[in-house]
Design a protein around this motif. Structure first.
Motif, short mmCIF file in Angstrom:
data_model
loop_
_atom_site.label_atom_id
_atom_site.label_comp_id
_atom_site.label_asym_id
_atom_site.label_seq_id
_atom_site.Cartn_x
_atom_site.Cartn_y
_atom_site.Cartn_z
N GLU A 198 -19.88 21.76 10.70
CA GLU A 198 -20.72 20.63 10.31
C GLU A 198 -21.98 21.11 9.60
N LEU A 199 -22.56 22.21 10.11
CA LEU A 199 -23.76 22.75 9.47
C LEU A 199 -23.45 23.25 8.06
N ASP B 113 -28.22 15.37 7.00
CA ASP B 113 -26.83 15.63 7.40
C ASP B 113 -26.76 16.64 8.54
N ALA B 114 -27.61 17.65 8.50
CA ALA B 114 -27.61 18.65 9.57
C ALA B 114 -28.04 18.03 10.89
N VAL C 207 -26.51 18.80 17.76
CA VAL C 207 -27.87 19.02 17.26
C VAL C 207 -28.86 18.12 18.00
N GLY D 20 -25.40 16.41 13.29
CA GLY D 20 -24.39 17.23 13.97
C GLY D 20 -24.21 16.83 15.42
N SER D 21 -23.00 16.99 15.94
CA SER D 21 -22.67 16.52 17.29
C SER D 21 -23.47 17.21 18.38
N SER E 64 -19.27 22.46 15.30
CA SER E 64 -20.69 22.31 14.98
C SER E 64 -21.10 23.26 13.87
N LYS E 65 -20.56 24.47 13.89
CA LYS E 65 -20.87 25.41 12.82
C LYS E 65 -20.32 24.92 11.48
N TYR F 190 -30.57 22.97 18.64
CA TYR F 190 -29.35 22.49 19.27
C TYR F 190 -29.58 22.17 20.75
#
Length: 747
Positions: free
Chosen positions: A146-147, A100-101, A107, A104-105, A143-144, A132
């Protein structure tokens, strides 16, 4: 000097509308440029002249893309007591979290800990590295989020999950609510000192204008000169402090001249001609100290120093032009209320109160203290020197370094992640050493690299050495060595030196060389560079300031006394920093949760900034004593008179600076907290011990010798007339009573 500034003050007062319009235009132009300028590149990490930087540059050259500045995050998984992260359910949750991490958009990649051998030997801890595509400052809030959402599966499985790395670290904010509270305290000090809301507001207003203009100018020049967002931190801190002080000195002298019966325009001219001269030379000493940071050879320090020097210079110009112009709009508003009601019938009665307004009568607390020191100079001198010397003793145990996540509060996830990795993988895991082996030719590279790796692995203090990673050309390799001790310990510092000492033997045996880098090695190198640069920096700054003070006071011993007093205050303040942040004394009161080495740049910061501020107090206090002596008073009487005139304003200025600097102690970042405490305590020692006790005691003991200057040197030095002696002989309007408020428009 005094005559020129006198005319400048009168012109600014008379042409106040044009001066105000000019400043409005300057602020507008600078504001437009600042708001539309492109942001500068952040190259604050560059540190030329040290081995770790050379190794980092070699990595960038031989491994293209490895030195990219993309942000990274480290997800740390800790299994519940009695369990292991390798258990089926825990492993499934961890792999789902990493997947999942990685989606991220922003990542670039996320490494599975079970594939990268990132699991502790006891199976209690594992970590995954998320890289990233963008730098830390460009990571979006989305993004944060999402993490954080990706961590939910592992948390629901009962695992403890913490995150570290620059991708999740909060951006450092200098001041915040604490700084706002400091400004509020400064406003209260101004109000109590002046007894006038207008006088207090004028000083604050001009200081804020100066800081705002300085920050906009830094932003406008950021792209052209590579200025980063951190460049303006020091400029904000010092610009606000000296901006308030310089305006306050001008306003205070203006009120004093009005108390002598001068009309408003004349009082403004005399205030700028006398106090303004002190402002000019005090500002120059601060500029010299800040510009001197460039000799250290650290680009970040050079840019911060020059930006702050520009802010101080702007504060001086505002004090000399905008302050008298604003006084022209409200010439009576800055006076104490009782002087607004003054009339000719009560003039004699009011004369009894004038000294209270200006702090010059014999019955004031300042004058009584000066006479006390005059009668007992030796005990006061010994007590001040012994007291500051005792506070300076902890400096002998000074350890320089750079704190990381271990210095953050335990309430932060970065600190908890750091502790979890140290518990699972050992204290040295958070600070691995990167070894760059340059074999010079590909055919012999493999054997040379293996020899180097074996030698380093056999060094005492090294827990493990990773497999070498070669570049495409095959002539350079990177290996990672994990120490057995924490990154900030003396043992790790000694280990780096030991590994580097093995280089000569390995070069002759393998025809290859290597360099040690990495965050830990870089911090050690920076600390050594700062320590080596301290003495040359002191010599240059003190030497240049000595020349300035020699010209100002036309005395050999007064500048020497100023330098000795400064050394006492800066050593005592540095000792206090060591006692709190390294030894842990009263650390809980300041919210310091983890003690450790003192920030590498702290001594340089303290020397440069405190020297400039100390010279501020030196010039403002002693120039009034020199003025009284030049006008015919005996040395003892001149000391009492000058102290009575200026001590109250110097104390107020010190309280203002302490309140501004103390606001930074409330910051969550340990570095900013340390800087705020160090500067605040240094101002306390310098203003209230050195300037209020050490200086008058020395002058009382020296007598006439304090103002001694060889005749040949007297002929060589330029005459700047800081005392305003030329003004006493100039053709100025006769002293007149205070004009009524309605007459102000005709001045």
């Amino acid at each position: 000097m005094a005559s020129f500034l006198y005319r400048l003050g009168q012109t600014a007062f008379r042409k106040r509308r044009w001066v105000l319009l000019l400043w409005v235009a300057v602020v507008a132009v600078v504001g437009f440029k600042g708001l539309t300028a492109a942001s500068g590149s952040d190259d604050s990490s560059s540190m030329p002249g040290i081995e770790s930087q050379k190794a980092f540059d070699l990595i960038a050259q031989r491994f293209p893309g490895t030195a990219a500045d993309g942000a990274s995050a480290r997800i740390v998984f800790v299994a519940p007591d009695g369990q292991k992260v390798t258990a089926a359910e825990n492993r499934k949750a961890i792999e789902k979290t990493v997947t999942d991490a990685a989606a991220g958009s922003q990542v670039a990649s996320a490494v599975n800990p079970f594939q990268a051998n990132a699991v502790s030997k006891d199976g209690s801890t594992a970590y995954a590295t998320v890289t990233y595509k963008v730098t830390a400052k460009d990571i979006s809030d989305g993004s944060k989020s999402e993490l954080q959402q990706a961590l939910s599966d592992a948390k629901q499985a009962g695992l403890t999950v913490e995150t570290g790395g620059n991708a999740v670290a909060a951006q450092t904010e200098a001041g915040g609510l604490g700084e706002a509270a400091g400004v509020l305290v400064a406003a209260l000090v101004l109000l109590v000192t002046f007894g006038s809301m207008a006088a207090a507001g004028l000083s604050l207003l001009t200081a804020i204008i100066g800081v705002a203009t300085s920050m906009l100018a830094i932003t406008a020049l950021s792209s052209a000169f590579g200025l980063s967002s951190s460049t303006g931190t020091l400029a904000t801190m010092l610009g606000l402090a000296v901006g308030i002080d310089y305006a306050m000195f001008i306003v205070s002298r203006y009120r004093e001249e009005r108390g002598k019966g001068h009309v408003a325009r004349e009082a403004a001219g005399r205030a700028v001609g006398t106090a303004g001269s002190a402002v000019v030379f005090a500002g120059l000493t601060v500029v010299v100290a800040l510009a001197g940071l460039s000799i250290v050879g650290v680009p970040m320090l050079t840019k911060m120093g020059l930006a702050a020097a520009g802010a101080v210079l702007l504060s001086v110009i505002i004090a000399l032009t905008l302050v008298p112009a604003l006084l022209g709009f409200w010439p009576n508003a800055v006076l104490p209320r009782r002087l607004h009601r003054r009339n000719r019938k009560t003039r004699n009665a009011d004369e009894e109160h004038l000294a209270t307004v200006t702090g010059a009568v014999a019955g004031t607390r300042e004058s009584r203290w000066a006479r006390f020191v005059l009668c007992r100079p030796l005990p006061v001198l010994l007590l001040s020197v012994i007291g500051l010397g005792a506070l300076a003793l902890p400096v002998a145990d000074l350890q320089l370094g750079t704190s990381g996540d271990e210095a953050k509060p335990t309430s932060t996830t970065e600190r908890r992640a750091y502790d979890a990795l140290a518990d699972g993988f050992g204290p040295g895991f958070n600070g691995p050493l990167t070894i760059v082996v340059d074999a010079r030719s590909a055919p012999a590279a493999a054997g040379a690299v293996n020899t180097v790796a074996k030698e380093i692995a056999s060094t005492d203090g090294v827990v493990s050495v990773s497999k070498p990673r070669f570049n495409e050309a095959g002539d350079t390799a990177i290996i990672s060595a994990t120490p057995s001790t924490s990154p900030t310990s003396e043992e790790t510092k000694n280990l780096v030196q030991t590994i580097r000492s093995e280089r000569a033997g390995l070069e002759s045996a393998t025809d290859a060389t290597f360099q040690v880098t990495g965050t830990t090695a870089a911090n050690i190198d920076v600390a050594q560079k700062m320590q080596s640069a301290l003495i040359p920096y002191l010599a240059v700054v003190v030497g240049l300031a000595f020349l300035l003070l020699l010209i100002v006071f036309r005395s050999v011993l007064v500048p020497v006394k100023a330098a000795v007093g400064f050394l006492l205050s800066v050593l005592a303040s540095l000792g206090a920093v060591v006692a709190v942040f390294q030894w842990g004394w009263a650390a809980d009161l300041l919210g310091v949760e983890q003690t450790g080495p003192i920030m590498s740049m702290m001594p340089i910061f303290l020397v440069g900034i405190v020297f400039g501020l100390a010279m501020d107090y030196q010039v403002f206090l002693v120039s009034r004593m020199r003025e009284a002596y030049v006008h015919g008073q005996s040395p003892g009487r001149a000391m009492v008179t000058g102290f009575g005139h200026s001590a109250r304003v110097v104390v107020a200025a010190a309280l203002i600076m302490m309140s501004v600097f103390s606001g930074f102690i409330t910051a969550g970042e340990s570095m900013i907290k340390m800087i705020g405490f160090g500067l605040a305590i240094a101002v306390l020692f310098d203003a209230f011990v050195v300037r209020m006790a050490f200086v008058p005691a020395v002058l009382a003991l020296l007598g006439h010798r304090a103002w001694w200057l060889p005749r040949w040197l007297d002929r060589m030095l330029p005459r700047v007339d800081v005392e305003g002696e030329a003004l006493t002989h100039s053709d100025t309007p006769a002293a007149q009573p205070y004009e009524k408020p309605r007459e102000a428009a005709r001045i």
